[in-house]
Scaffold this active site. Structure first.
Site, PDB file in Angstrom:
ATOM      1  N   ARG A 269     -13.706  -8.689 -17.545  1.00 57.51           N
ATOM      2  CA  ARG A 269     -12.779  -8.747 -16.450  1.00 57.51           C
ATOM      3  C   ARG A 269     -13.192  -7.770 -15.088  1.00 57.51           C
ATOM      4  O   ARG A 269     -13.728  -6.681 -15.445  1.00 57.51           O
ATOM      5  CB  ARG A 269     -11.234  -8.439 -16.749  1.00 57.51           C
ATOM      6  CG  ARG A 269     -10.948  -8.676 -18.103  1.00 57.51           C
ATOM      7  CD  ARG A 269      -9.870  -7.956 -18.660  1.00 57.51           C
ATOM      8  NE  ARG A 269      -8.515  -7.915 -17.889  1.00 57.51           N
ATOM      9  CZ  ARG A 269      -7.272  -7.331 -18.002  1.00 57.51           C
ATOM     10  NH1 ARG A 269      -7.254  -6.735 -19.299  1.00 57.51           N
ATOM     11  NH2 ARG A 269      -6.173  -7.893 -17.633  1.00 57.51           N
TER      12      ARG A 269
ATOM     13  N   ARG B  28       0.212  -2.591 -12.617  1.00 58.30           N
ATOM     14  CA  ARG B  28      -0.205  -2.188 -11.510  1.00 58.30           C
ATOM     15  C   ARG B  28       1.117  -2.321 -10.747  1.00 58.30           C
ATOM     16  O   ARG B  28       2.075  -2.829 -11.051  1.00 58.30           O
ATOM     17  CB  ARG B  28      -1.209  -3.211 -10.686  1.00 58.30           C
ATOM     18  CG  ARG B  28      -0.449  -4.707 -10.563  1.00 58.30           C
ATOM     19  CD  ARG B  28      -1.655  -5.496 -10.009  1.00 58.30           C
ATOM     20  NE  ARG B  28      -1.096  -6.821 -10.422  1.00 58.30           N
ATOM     21  CZ  ARG B  28      -1.937  -8.159 -10.458  1.00 58.30           C
ATOM     22  NH1 ARG B  28      -3.420  -7.915 -10.040  1.00 58.30           N
ATOM     23  NH2 ARG B  28      -1.845  -9.327 -10.843  1.00 58.30           N
TER      24      ARG B  28
ATOM     25  N   GLY C 166     -12.334 -13.417  -4.170  1.00 54.71           N
ATOM     26  CA  GLY C 166     -13.790 -13.489  -4.022  1.00 54.71           C
ATOM     27  C   GLY C 166     -14.440 -12.850  -5.176  1.00 54.71           C
ATOM     28  O   GLY C 166     -15.488 -13.002  -5.428  1.00 54.71           O
TER      29      GLY C 166
ATOM     30  N   MET D  29     -15.261 -11.817  -9.240  1.00 54.85           N
ATOM     31  CA  MET D  29     -15.369 -12.665 -10.312  1.00 54.85           C
ATOM     32  C   MET D  29     -14.124 -12.909 -11.061  1.00 54.85           C
ATOM     33  O   MET D  29     -13.479 -11.858 -11.376  1.00 54.85           O
ATOM     34  CB  MET D  29     -16.599 -12.539 -11.048  1.00 54.85           C
ATOM     35  CG  MET D  29     -17.045 -13.434 -11.845  1.00 54.85           C
ATOM     36  SD  MET D  29     -18.205 -13.074 -13.264  1.00 54.85           S
ATOM     37  CE  MET D  29     -16.986 -12.417 -14.406  1.00 54.85           C
TER      38      MET D  29
ATOM     39  N   TYR E 167      13.487  13.621  22.170  1.00 54.37           N
ATOM     40  CA  TYR E 167      14.116  12.153  21.593  1.00 54.37           C
ATOM     41  C   TYR E 167      13.088  10.987  22.075  1.00 54.37           C
ATOM     42  O   TYR E 167      12.248  11.335  23.017  1.00 54.37           O
ATOM     43  CB  TYR E 167      15.277  11.779  22.290  1.00 54.37           C
ATOM     44  CG  TYR E 167      15.439  11.635  23.590  1.00 54.37           C
ATOM     45  CD1 TYR E 167      15.324  10.541  24.270  1.00 54.37           C
ATOM     46  CD2 TYR E 167      15.638  12.680  24.689  1.00 54.37           C
ATOM     47  CE1 TYR E 167      15.253  10.056  25.546  1.00 54.37           C
ATOM     48  CE2 TYR E 167      15.716  12.474  26.110  1.00 54.37           C
ATOM     49  CZ  TYR E 167      15.356  11.077  26.543  1.00 54.37           C
ATOM     50  OH  TYR E 167      15.267  11.142  27.795  1.00 54.37           O
TER      51      TYR E 167
ATOM     52  N   SER F 276      11.846  12.407  31.438  1.00 54.86           N
ATOM     53  CA  SER F 276      11.650  11.450  30.761  1.00 54.86           C
ATOM     54  C   SER F 276      10.254  10.595  31.097  1.00 54.86           C
ATOM     55  O   SER F 276      10.143  10.380  32.092  1.00 54.86           O
ATOM     56  CB  SER F 276      12.822  10.544  30.709  1.00 54.86           C
ATOM     57  OG  SER F 276      12.632   9.287  29.948  1.00 54.86           O
TER      58      SER F 276
ATOM     59  N   HIS G 188      -9.984 -12.268  18.025  1.00 57.01           N
ATOM     60  CA  HIS G 188      -9.242 -12.520  19.446  1.00 57.01           C
ATOM     61  C   HIS G 188      -7.872 -13.238  18.897  1.00 57.01           C
ATOM     62  O   HIS G 188      -6.889 -12.739  19.651  1.00 57.01           O
ATOM     63  CB  HIS G 188     -10.105 -13.697  20.171  1.00 57.01           C
ATOM     64  CG  HIS G 188      -9.330 -14.260  21.220  1.00 57.01           C
ATOM     65  ND1 HIS G 188      -8.527 -15.265  21.589  1.00 57.01           N
ATOM     66  CD2 HIS G 188      -9.489 -13.646  22.575  1.00 57.01           C
ATOM     67  CE1 HIS G 188      -8.092 -15.342  22.565  1.00 57.01           C
ATOM     68  NE2 HIS G 188      -8.598 -14.554  23.510  1.00 57.01           N
TER      69      HIS G 188
ATOM     70  N   LYS H 121      -7.795  -1.788 -12.135  1.00 54.11           N
ATOM     71  CA  LYS H 121      -7.318  -2.355 -13.489  1.00 54.11           C
ATOM     72  C   LYS H 121      -7.809  -1.257 -14.441  1.00 54.11           C
ATOM     73  O   LYS H 121      -6.893  -1.183 -15.426  1.00 54.11           O
ATOM     74  CB  LYS H 121      -8.007  -3.903 -13.490  1.00 54.11           C
ATOM     75  CG  LYS H 121      -7.408  -4.580 -14.766  1.00 54.11           C
ATOM     76  CD  LYS H 121      -8.217  -5.910 -15.045  1.00 54.11           C
ATOM     77  CE  LYS H 121      -7.744  -6.950 -13.540  1.00 54.11           C
ATOM     78  NZ  LYS H 121      -8.632  -8.146 -13.825  1.00 54.11           N
TER      79      LYS H 121
ATOM     80  N   CYS I 288      11.176   6.979  27.365  1.00 55.50           N
ATOM     81  CA  CYS I 288      12.107   5.898  27.588  1.00 55.50           C
ATOM     82  C   CYS I 288      10.975   4.635  27.704  1.00 55.50           C
ATOM     83  O   CYS I 288      11.745   3.720  28.030  1.00 55.50           O
ATOM     84  CB  CYS I 288      13.029   5.902  28.612  1.00 55.50           C
ATOM     85  SG  CYS I 288      12.261   6.176  30.604  1.00 55.50           S
TER      86      CYS I 288
END
Ligand code: ADP
Ligand code: MG
Ligand code: MG
Length: 926
Positions: free
Chosen positions: A102, A346, A111, A113, A884, A796, A469, A32, A864
């Protein structure tokens, strides 16, 4: 000596210190603050103010909540400068300056302020302001806001206590809106607020403006280490030592009458990307009224009618900001008595669709280059076009009607709706027995929960981060998931969840947006975005100009090949030729081939299969006119084509039971015949049974064992090739032999097959351009590719098998079991079946390519495996110099972009290595 405080117009001093790299400026001033200073520099009207640096925050926390030496003196000095600019004085009785305080970290995060507005008000300044402005209503509204914000934000008093008073007074006075309360009412409320403050903060509201500013600044610094902020950083993987800055800004007032307003805007549409400014504003209101959603806002277009002069100035500023930052901007503004002030800018948030359109249109407008446009869109954003998503209108409607329940971490993208199930067993039972769509909701998940997660449409947890997890499993299985929703409490006793004061019982329907990390009440409508989006098509066209890697697709059937082609594939990297054998009319023929006792029987079955295969391949060749088509010969072991042994044993037991009770001789004969057949099948299945089929008679080994089978496939390929050539198309077949580990296997198999190919072409009187080659999916093959290259003319990488054989683990067993544990414990950072393990598998690939091209310069090398559609693996393939990548048709667009990213990143690295003095990242946007 460090400088802790910078006025908004002191950007030059900062740059002397940290250089012209805007990221470094942001690190020091927070996002900011850096943007406010940048706006001030380019002449955008920003209220005078200053930023206390993130370094000051870190020093404050390190010293045990004490401002670093000299900081406060610098604040006072900066304040003097601001006072001079405004012609007002902080705390002055006659002409008081008010400030906002700010927070502003490098990236905004929950979280931290909240903002405190109107700092500097007290009983004395309130009186003088009434005299100055002549509006008691305005002054006491501002004063009570300060006490309320200061009380909640700095002192942690519950906001309800304050809001309840306002509600009560409105009822007493019989008015509906805050705006309808008069000065007397606000004066009374202000007095009551002070009472609440005193009893809940155990101290008087600080009348001293300087003390207000000190306390607010300390509170912003402290909030960096607040629990919510720390939890968020842990979950999102943000370092803890960045610190937050504090921005102190002269107050401007959007609530000074009908010629005042406040609002927010995006310089382009954040949903569609359309180049049209959009926003909301309120006349006669202060900033937080717009976002709080208490009052109905107006569409920005109305501002044009209401305040044409201010509006046109605003538009011009917004356009300039976009040009300056070369990005779509999200701005906050206030108009005070007709005068425009910008309070924030922003880079704006946007949907994937908007991101693509904005990048393309900005490049067309000449604002950015095509390279930049390509780099700005991420592979994930292209991926977004492939999956169902909630409709933006539905999300907006849900938000507007208060049905956005909570937000958390977006750990696995996609949209899911379903009923809440609070444990895995119930989730599974509801999904499988009752056909319900289920969202599994847990505090966190454990390995015992996986069956429920698999049955669920989506996963929601109140704890955990990106590597929890739940997040790992969800990504693994492509389930949308939101984790770490800390505002959600799960009550297993009452079987319900609570968010704030909302109670949602198990079985209620919720919608989960794994893309944005949001949870909604009720069912939101979904749609699949259009991958043929014209802007995306254009962007991918540009990506094609930058990439070096070819992008091919894996396709077994002509319809897949058509799709691949329409998504931009340049060849077929893998046609699995055995898939066709599983189809209805062919499976019995294939089984007959397996069961044959005599070569003649076997030839007969193969002869019957030949026309089917020929048609399969001809179909592919027709679609892929003049493009390479790699057909892999049969890979799976034969037992996969037979019924399961357990099933056969059961069926036999059944038949024998029926035999016992059979009535007529005819029945008995038929049953005996059937039993005989099943017994034969069982005997064969048992004789083919392997302890470890993955490492058994499959791939080239099977081809060597039953050469008639692969010869038939090759005959089908070449008959089809000749046929389609005759139809006037150009056919480029490449025959791929799977699972080679030793060059001698290839010698034996390929020699025979190539002879068959020659024979067919001679019969047909046509020659086609063909290649024979092999897959590299066993470490031995990778390490001896120089020998293999004497026979094979292309290779490949089958990276799925190569990963299995390199790690010595079976994918199915690992993914359902210990792999998640490995990732949770950090033993493996990444699932190697999702992202190529660069150090092991990647190294084998590197050696293989080097040896291949050493023996056969320019040899065609590709990949592949499924990894071929995964961005980081694609980057690796680019580094290895493959020709490729081949992936599923749906991944082709993602691969085209990722391949371009790989090439562009490579190019940048090369440039900065060559010219170390030229700091490219140091370029400030201008
Ligand atoms: P957030 O990071 O949550 O957007 P901000 O610091 O931008 O918080 O401020 C919250 C609201 O307060 C915004 O709507 C902003 O317009 C308003 N605000 C902040 N500072 C001032 C100021 N100096 N004058 C007027 N309004 C302000
Ligand atoms: Mg803001
Ligand atoms: Mg394989």
């Amino acid at each position: 000596m460090k400088k802790w405080v910078y006025l908004f117009d002191e950007l030059g001093i900062i740059e002397d210190r940290v250089g012209r790299d805007f990221e470094s400026v942001k690190a020091l001033l927070g996002g900011k603050g850096a943007n406010l200073a940048e706006m001030a520099r380019i002449g955008v009207p920003v209220p005078p103010g200053f930023t206390v640096t993130t370094e000051a925050c870190n020093a404050f926390l390190a010293a045990g909540m004490v401002f670093p030496e000299g900081m406060w003196e610098e604040v006072q000095g900066a304040l003097k400068a601001v006072e001079k600019r405004c012609g007002k004085k902080f705390g002055d009785r006659d002409n008081p300056l008010l400030l906002s305080c700010r927070s502003g970290a490098r990236t905004s995060m929950p979280g931290m302020m909240d903002t405190v507005l109107n700092i500097g008000m007290n009983d004395a300044t309130a009186q003088s302001m009434i005299k100055l402005i002549g509006d008691e209503r305005f002054v006491f509204d501002a004063y009570r806001r300060l006490i309320q914000m200061f009380g909640t934000v700095v002192m942690g008093i519950a906001d309800d206590l304050f809001e309840d008073v306002i509600t009560r007074v409105k009822r007493e006075r019989n008015v509906l809106n805050d705006g309808d309360l008069d000065g007397g009412a606000w004066k009374g409320i202000t007095a009551e607020f002070k009472g609440i403050f005193r009893s809940h903060a155990s101290r008087h509201f600080p009348e001293d403006p300087v003390e207000q500013l000190i306390l607010a600044t300390e509170a912003v610094f402290r909030s960096w280490n607040g629990k919510r902020a720390v939890d968020y950083r842990n979950a999102a993987g943000i370092p803890h030592d960045l610190g937050t800055a504090v921005n102190v800004v002269t107050m401007v007032f959007g609530n000074m009458g009908a010629d005042s307003a406040t609002g927010v805007a995006l310089t382009r549409n954040g949903t569609t990307g359309e180049n049209r400014i959009e926003g909301d504003y309120l006349t006669n209101a202060q900033g937080e009224d717009v976002v709080a959603g208490i009052r109905m806002t107006n569409d920005l277009s109305e501002l044009e009618r209401e305040m044409p002069r201010a509006y046109s100035e605003f538009r011009e500023v917004a356009e300039n900001l976009e040009k300056h930052f070369r990005e779509m901007q999200d701005v906050e503004f206030t108009i005070e008595k007709g005068k425009l002030w910008m309070l924030q800018t922003r880079d704006g948030k946007r949907t994937a669709q908007a991101a693509v359109r904005i990048a393309v249109e900005m490049a067309r407008e000449g604002l950015i280059t095509r390279e930049e446009a390509v780099k700005r869109v991420s592979a994930e954003q292209v991926d977004f076009f492939l999956h169902p998503q909630f409709e933006s209108a539905a999300m907006k409607a849900a938000r507007d009607s208060g049905n956005l329940l909570a937000e958390g971490l977006n750990v696995s993208p996609g949209a899911a709706c379903g009923v809440i199930a609070l444990d895995a067993d119930l989730a599974e039972a509801w999904a499988t027995n009752e056909g319900k769509k289920v969202i599994m909701v847990r505090p966190e998940t454990k390995p015992d929960d996986v069956h429920g997660m698999l049955a669920a449409e989506g996963i929601l947890t109140s704890r955990g981060g990106r590597t929890s997890h739940a997040a790992l499993v969800a990504r693994q299985f492509g389930k949308p998931a939101v984790v770490g929703v800390s505002s959600m409490e799960i009550d297993m006793n009452l079987r319900r969840i609570k968010v704030g004061d909302r109670v949602i019982t198990e079985g209620s329907v919720i919608s989960l947006d794994g893309t944005g990390g949001e949870v909604y009440l009720g069912e939101l409508s979904t749609k699949v975005p259009d991958i043929k989006d014209p802007w995306l098509m254009e962007l991918l066209g540009w990506a094609d100009d930058f990439r070096k890697l070819g992008v091919w697709a894996n396709a077994d059937y002509p319809r897949d090949a058509e799709r691949a082609l329409s998504y931009g594939a340049e060849g077929i990297g893998l046609c699995r030729s055995e898939h066709m054998f599983f189809e209805a009319e062919r499976l019995p023929l294939f089984q007959k081939m397996i069961m044959a006792d005599l070569p003649s029987e076997q030839q007969e079955a193969l002869g019957a299969l030949l026309p089917f295969q020929r048609e399969d391949f001809a179909g592919l060749f027709r679609v892929m006119d003049d493009l390479p088509v790699i057909i892999r010969l049969i890979d799976p072991p034969l037992h996969e084509f037979l019924p399961s042994i357990v099933g056969l044993i059961k069926e036999l037991a059944d038949l024998k039971l029926r035999l016992k009770h059979a009535g007529t001789m005819g029945d008995i004969d038929a049953l005996l015949l059937e039993i005989k057949e099943k017994e034969n099948l069982l005997a064969r299945a048992e004789s083919l049974r392997e302890e470890n089929p993955m490492l058994g008679l499959r791939g080239v080994r099977l081809g060597i064992h039953i050469p008639e089978l692969t010869s038939m496939q090759v005959r089908a390929i070449f008959e089809a090739a000749c046929m389609v050539t005759r139809e006037g198309k150009k056919v480029r077949p490449e025959v791929m032999i799977p699972l080679t580990s030793h060059v001698n296997e290839l010698r034996v198999q390929q020699e025979r097959l190539e002879a068959e190919a020659q024979k067919v072409m001679a019969e047909q009187g046509i020659t086609v351009d063909y290649k024979f080659g092999t897959m590299i999916e066993i470490p031995r093959a990778a390490l001896t590719t120089d020998e293999i290259a004497e026979v094979a003319s292309f290779i490949s990488f089958g990276t799925n098998d190569l990963t299995q054989t390199t790690f010595g683990i079976s994918r199915d067993d690992a993914e359902a079991g210990f792999l998640i544990e490995y990732m949770e414990k950090g033993i493996l950072k990444e699932n190697p079946f999702a992202v190529i393990d660069a150090a092991g598998v990647g190294e084998l690939m590197r050696i293989s390519v080097e040896k291949a091209r050493g023996a056969r310069p320019g040899m065609e090398c590709g990949i592949c495996g499924e990894h071929g559609g995964e961005p980081r693996s694609i980057a690796l393939c680019h580094e290895l110099g493959l020709n490729y990548v081949s992936c599923s048709p749906f991944r082709v667009p993602v691969a085209r972009l990722a391949a371009a990213h790989a090439a562009l990143t490579r190019r940048e690295k090369a440039v900065s290595a060559r010219e170390p003095s030229l700091d490219h990242s140091g370029e400030r946007p201008n």
